[in-house]
Design an enzyme around this catalytic site. Structure first.
Site, mmCIF file in Angstrom:
data_model
loop_
_atom_site.group_PDB
_atom_site.id
_atom_site.type_symbol
_atom_site.label_atom_id
_atom_site.label_comp_id
_atom_site.label_asym_id
_atom_site.label_seq_id
_atom_site.Cartn_x
_atom_site.Cartn_y
_atom_site.Cartn_z
ATOM 1 N N ASP A 198 0.810 -1.221 0.000
ATOM 2 C CA ASP A 198 0.000 0.000 0.000
ATOM 3 C C ASP A 198 0.850 1.281 0.000
ATOM 4 O OD1 ASP A 198 -1.266 -2.321 1.262
ATOM 5 O OD2 ASP A 198 -3.012 -1.036 1.507
ATOM 6 N N HIS A 211 -10.607 1.370 -0.205
ATOM 7 C CA HIS A 211 -10.598 2.830 -0.381
ATOM 8 C C HIS A 211 -10.488 3.253 -1.846
ATOM 9 C CE1 HIS A 211 -10.524 3.864 3.840
ATOM 10 N NE2 HIS A 211 -9.496 3.052 4.054
#
Length: 222
Positions: A9, A70
């Protein structure tokens, strides 16, 4: 041989700056022929925008991006995702009309599929079963090698998927919890596995986010 560099990430501008500095060094050292990155937090810590997509793919040379819970946080993505062919958003969003859950790449004559799924345990988003979604995908789309980004909260769910796909995919690589685990391994039937590859972001941070903001949230509930 397929040599993959998978980047966990990427968190905000600090993460993108770190990738810009470190990625050329890693490529020079290891000479990967496929670079993949999870980009769902790359725009200010939440979501992905088209300019940042282009920064990661065109400027930094990342060949495939994956998403997570997200990935749709920035509203612009709903109109721009059609211009993001190298992005695999979670495959198991029910009836999702935006983007695709996988990317097909030609890597030195080899057909490589990069797929992304979201776990369901402790994730508030209503989702289809990631196991069944991947079963369906593997029946429909053929590739010489398949890399799966399992974006999930629960270690047990990631581990279960790794064993479930062992021998059918090249690797199951976990993301989302932003802390690298020490269980990297080759499973019994040949698939690579790690529960979480970690993150790229600010060193002094709470999983890439502001330390003070995280403390306030835990202390006050706000």
């Amino acid at each position: 041989m397929l040599k993959v560099l998978f980047i966990g990430d990427i968190i905000g501008s600090a993460g993108r700056q770190a990738v810009a500095v470190v990625l050329p060094e890693l490529c020079a050292q290891y000479a990967p022929n496929l670079v993949i990155a999870n980009a769902e937090n790359s725009a200010g810590g939440f979501g992905l925008t088209l300019p940042i997509y282009k920064e990661l793919t065109e400027k930094l040379g990342i060949q495939a991006l994956t998403g997570g819970n997200h990935i749709f946080d920035k509203k612009e993505i709903f109109k721009d995702i059609g211009e993001m062919p190298l992005l695999a958003r979670p495959l198991n969003y029910p009836r999702c009309e935006y983007g695709e859950g996988y990317v097909l790449l030609d890597i030195e004559g080899m057909q490589v599929m990069v797929a992304n799924v979201l776990g369901r345990t402790f994730i508030e988003t209503p989702l289809d079963c990631p196991f069944q979604a991947l079963d369906s995908l593997l029946r429909r789309v053929r590739a010489d090698a398949v890399i799966v980004d399992m974006h999930a909260e629960a270690t047990s769910e990631k581990k279960a998927l790794g064993f479930y796909l062992d021998g059918r995919v090249a690797a199951v690589l976990g993301t989302h919890t932003h802390v690298q685990t020490a269980d990297e391994q080759i499973l019994e039937n040949g698939s690579g596995y790690i529960t979480d590859v970690g993150m790229v972001g600010a060193v002094k941070s709470n999983l890439g986010m502001s330390v003070e903001a995280a403390q306030k949230r835990f202390l006050s509930g706000l």
